[in-house]
Design a protein around this motif. Structure first.
Motif, short mmCIF file in Angstrom:
data_model
loop_
_atom_site.label_atom_id
_atom_site.label_comp_id
_atom_site.label_asym_id
_atom_site.label_seq_id
_atom_site.Cartn_x
_atom_site.Cartn_y
_atom_site.Cartn_z
N ARG A 104 -7.47 11.90 -0.52
CA ARG A 104 -8.35 10.72 -0.40
C ARG A 104 -7.59 9.48 0.07
O ARG A 104 -8.20 8.45 0.34
N GLN A 105 -6.30 9.59 0.17
CA GLN A 105 -5.43 8.47 0.53
C GLN A 105 -5.09 8.54 2.01
O GLN A 105 -4.74 9.58 2.51
N GLU A 106 -5.17 7.42 2.71
CA GLU A 106 -4.86 7.42 4.14
C GLU A 106 -3.36 7.39 4.41
O GLU A 106 -2.88 8.07 5.28
N TYR A 146 1.43 7.35 -12.22
CA TYR A 146 1.48 7.98 -10.90
C TYR A 146 2.73 8.84 -10.76
O TYR A 146 2.68 9.94 -10.22
N ARG A 193 2.45 7.08 -0.32
CA ARG A 193 3.01 6.15 -1.29
C ARG A 193 4.38 6.67 -1.68
O ARG A 193 4.57 7.89 -1.82
N ASP A 220 1.95 11.42 -2.10
CA ASP A 220 2.78 10.60 -2.99
C ASP A 220 4.16 11.24 -2.98
O ASP A 220 4.30 12.44 -3.18
N LYS A 272 0.82 -1.22 0.00
CA LYS A 272 0.00 0.00 0.00
C LYS A 272 0.86 1.26 0.00
O LYS A 272 0.38 2.33 -0.35
N GLN A 297 -2.39 13.85 -1.65
CA GLN A 297 -3.47 12.99 -2.13
C GLN A 297 -4.46 12.86 -0.97
O GLN A 297 -4.41 11.90 -0.20
N GLY A 334 -1.44 10.54 3.11
CA GLY A 334 -2.06 11.38 2.10
C GLY A 334 -1.08 12.08 1.19
O GLY A 334 -1.38 13.17 0.67
#
Length: 121
Positions: A37-39, A12, A42, A80, A4, A35, A78
């Motif tokens: 919407r991302q918990e 990306y 990345r 990248d 994840k 990001q 949240g």
């Protein structure tokens, strides 16, 4: 590194390069893009062929991924993140790389302080 937390696809990487912000020092360039919407965060690594052969490049990748894995609790969710290695990295030890990665993350205001252990009563 957990699946994840990996930035995998070329699209990306391209979005982060095009729409993200950057911060740099002599050893690394960090691109980052929020990001919401991302918990979790990345993370991706880019090491140019100019830095050496496959053995050298893969060692740099492995060390950087390990630094991020061990300090994942200090990175905000949240985001990248892409870390690009520059030439001086080839001559650095693990601890020098770690210090330099923390420096570039601090410059981007993306490094949280280390959690202090609570005293046992």
């Amino acid at each position: 590194m957990e699946k994840k937390n990996r930035l995998t696809k070329r699209e990306y990487f391209d979005k982060v390069y095009r729409h993200g912000k950057s911060s740099a020092n002599h050893q690394f360039v960090l691109y980052y893009k929020p990001q919401p919407r991302q918990e979790s965060f990345r993370f991706g690594v880019s090491v140019s062929k100019k830095l050496g052969n496959a053995v050298v490049r893969n060692r740099i990748r492995r060390v950087l991924k390990e630094i991020i894995r061990l300090n994942a609790d200090r990175l905000p969710g949240g985001y990248d993140l892409i870390l690009i290695a520059r030439k001086p990295v080839t001559q650095m030890s693990y601890h020098e790389m770690e210090k330099s990665v923390f420096h570039v993350l601090k410059r981007a205001s993306l490094l949280r302080p280390r959690e202090q252990a609570k005293p046992v009563d």
